[in-house]
Write an enzyme that holds these catalytic residues in place. Structure first.
Site, PDB file in Angstrom:
ATOM      1  N   ILE A 137       0.864  -1.169   0.000  1.00  0.00           N
ATOM      2  CA  ILE A 137       0.000   0.000   0.000  1.00  0.00           C
ATOM      3  C   ILE A 137       0.910   1.230   0.000  1.00  0.00           C
ATOM      4  CG2 ILE A 137      -2.036  -1.039   1.070  1.00  0.00           C
ATOM      5  CD1 ILE A 137      -1.178  -0.041   3.754  1.00  0.00           C
ATOM      6  N   ASP A 138       0.386   2.336  -0.482  1.00  0.00           N
ATOM      7  CA  ASP A 138       1.207   3.538  -0.648  1.00  0.00           C
ATOM      8  C   ASP A 138       1.714   4.082   0.690  1.00  0.00           C
ATOM      9  OD1 ASP A 138       0.685   3.421  -3.370  1.00  0.00           O
ATOM     10  OD2 ASP A 138      -1.084   4.703  -3.208  1.00  0.00           O
ATOM     11  N   LYS A 139       2.761   4.890   0.602  1.00  0.00           N
ATOM     12  CA  LYS A 139       3.382   5.482   1.791  1.00  0.00           C
ATOM     13  C   LYS A 139       2.349   6.149   2.696  1.00  0.00           C
ATOM     14  CE  LYS A 139       6.414   9.285   3.153  1.00  0.00           C
ATOM     15  NZ  LYS A 139       7.203  10.448   2.685  1.00  0.00           N
ATOM     16  N   ARG A 237      -7.157   5.572  -5.866  1.00  0.00           N
ATOM     17  CA  ARG A 237      -6.900   6.995  -6.101  1.00  0.00           C
ATOM     18  C   ARG A 237      -7.197   7.370  -7.556  1.00  0.00           C
ATOM     19  NH1 ARG A 237      -0.875   7.487  -3.883  1.00  0.00           N
ATOM     20  NH2 ARG A 237      -1.195   9.719  -4.297  1.00  0.00           N
TER      21      ARG A 237
END
Length: 303
Positions: A137-139, A237
C-alpha cells in the site's frame, strides 16, 4: 547452482515461456519466474528468450534457479503494530507515512527494515529489497498488510491474490457528494503517457475493478468504502478521480484546494484470506488512524 531441463509437449505448443515454466514449477510465483527469464537464467534451445516467447513442441528449455542473495538491508528497531503472527505469516497495521520497502530515496525507515529487526525469517521470493512482501500500500495510505515468513506461504498468498480470493476493503474520504449508494468502476490502469510518475486510465492498461459503497453523505464530501477486485498501483486513487470524486488530501491525483489529511485520506481497513498451511479463513479489521478521524470530524462540523 542446479540446472533443469524440459522439452515442450504438444499440449504446451504456442504457450508463453513464463506460463510453461509456471506449470513445471508450481511452487514458484509467476513474477519470480519472469525475473529468472529477464536475468537470462532461462534458455530456449540454448538461446535467451523473453517471457512472452511462444514455445514450440519439442523446444528444449533449460534453466537454473539462482541462489538467494543475502539480505543487505539494515534491520532497524522500529515499532510495529502487529495484528496477528504465527510461524508462517504476520498481519501488520502499517502507519501512514511509512514506505513499505526500500527504494531509491527510501533506504531506511521502511516496513521491511522494521520486519527484519522483528523476525529473521522472511520469504525471499521478491528478492533482496522486498523480503516477505506479498502486496503493498502507498506510503501515505495506512492499514493492513500480510507478510510471508517463508516461500511456501508467499506462493500460496500470491496465488490467492492473483485469483482474487483475498478480500481487501478500504475506506476513503473523497471530494464531492456521491448521490447513489453503491457503484463499480471498471477501467484499465497503466502509466500516464503524459506523466510517467502517475498512473492513469489508458486503453492498453491492465484490467482494474473497484467496488464502492457510501458510508456517509456530506454536501461536498463522501465517506466511502472501497473493495478491490484487482490490485493495480494507486487503483482507488486513480479510479475515484476518474469518476470525478478525487480523494481528500491526495497530492498526486487530488484537487489543489483540499483538506489537510497528511496525504490521501485512504485506509486499508480489512483483510481476509485462507491461511496457506491451516486452510483456516482469517479475517482482520482495524480502525482508521486519528488523522483520518479528525478529517471526518472537520467535515461534520462544516454542516
Amino acid at each position: 547452482m542446479t540446472y533443469f531441463k524440459h522439452n515442450v509437449t504438444e499440449e504446451q505448443n504456442k504457450t508463453r515461456l513464463d506460463k510453461v515454466l509456471a506449470e513445471i514449477n508450481p511452487e514458484r510465483s509467476r513474477s519470480q519466474i519472469q525475473t529468472w527469464i529477464s536475468k537470462n537464467h532461462v534458455l530456449v534451445n540454448g538461446e535467451p528468450a523473453k517471457a512472452n516467447h511462444k514455445c514450440q513442441t519439442g523446444d528444449e528449455i533449460t534453466w537454473s534457479i539462482p541462489e538467494v542473495e543475502p539480505l543487505d538491508i539494515k534491520a532497524e528497531d522500529i515499532p510495529l503494530s502487529i495484528v496477528y503472527e504465527d510461524s508462517d505469516l504476520l498481519v501488520v497495521n502499517k502507519p501512514k507515512g511509512m514506505v513499505v520497502h526500500p527504494s531509491a530515496g527510501h533506504q531506511n525507515g521502511t516496513l521491511v527494515n522494521a520486519l527484519l529487526y522483528h523476525c529473521k525469517d522472511l520469504s525471499g521470493i521478491n528478492g533482496v529489497e522486498r523480503p516477505g512482501i506479498v502486496h503493498r500500500i502507498d506510503k501515505d495510505t495506512s492499514g493492513l498488510l500480510v507478510v510471508a515468513k517463508n516461500d511456501h506461504t508467499h506462493v500460496h498468498l500470491s496465488e490467492q491474490l492473483s485469483n482474487k480470493e483475498i478480500k481487501r476493503k478500504y475506506e476513503a474520504i473523497v471530494h464531492g457528494e456521491i448521490t447513489h449508494e453503491t457503484g463499480m468502476i471498471d477501467a484499465p490502469i497503466g502509466r500516464d503517457p503524459k506523466d510517467r510518475q502517475k498512473m492513469g486510465i489508458v486503453d492498453n492498461g491492465k484490467p482494474a475493478i473497484t467496488h464502492f459503497k457510501v458510508l456517509k453523505h456530506f454536501p461536498d464530501f463522501t465517506h466511502v468504502e472501497c473493495q478491490l477486485e484487482t490490485g493495480r498501483t494507486h487503483q482507488i486513487r486513480v479510479h475515484m478521480r476518474y469518476i470525478g470524486f478525487p480523494l481528500v488530501g491526495d497530492p498526486k491525483y487530488g484537487q489543489r484546494k483540499t483538506l489537510d489529511a497528511d496525504g490521501q485520506a485512504l485506509h486499508a481497513k480489512s483483510l481476509a484470506f485462507v491461511h496457506p498451511r491451516t486452510e483456516e479463513w482469517l479475517e482482520f479489521e482495524i480502525d482508521a488512524p486519528v488523522v483520518f478521524q479528525e478529517v471526518l470530524e472537520t467535515i461534520r462540523k462544516m454542516y
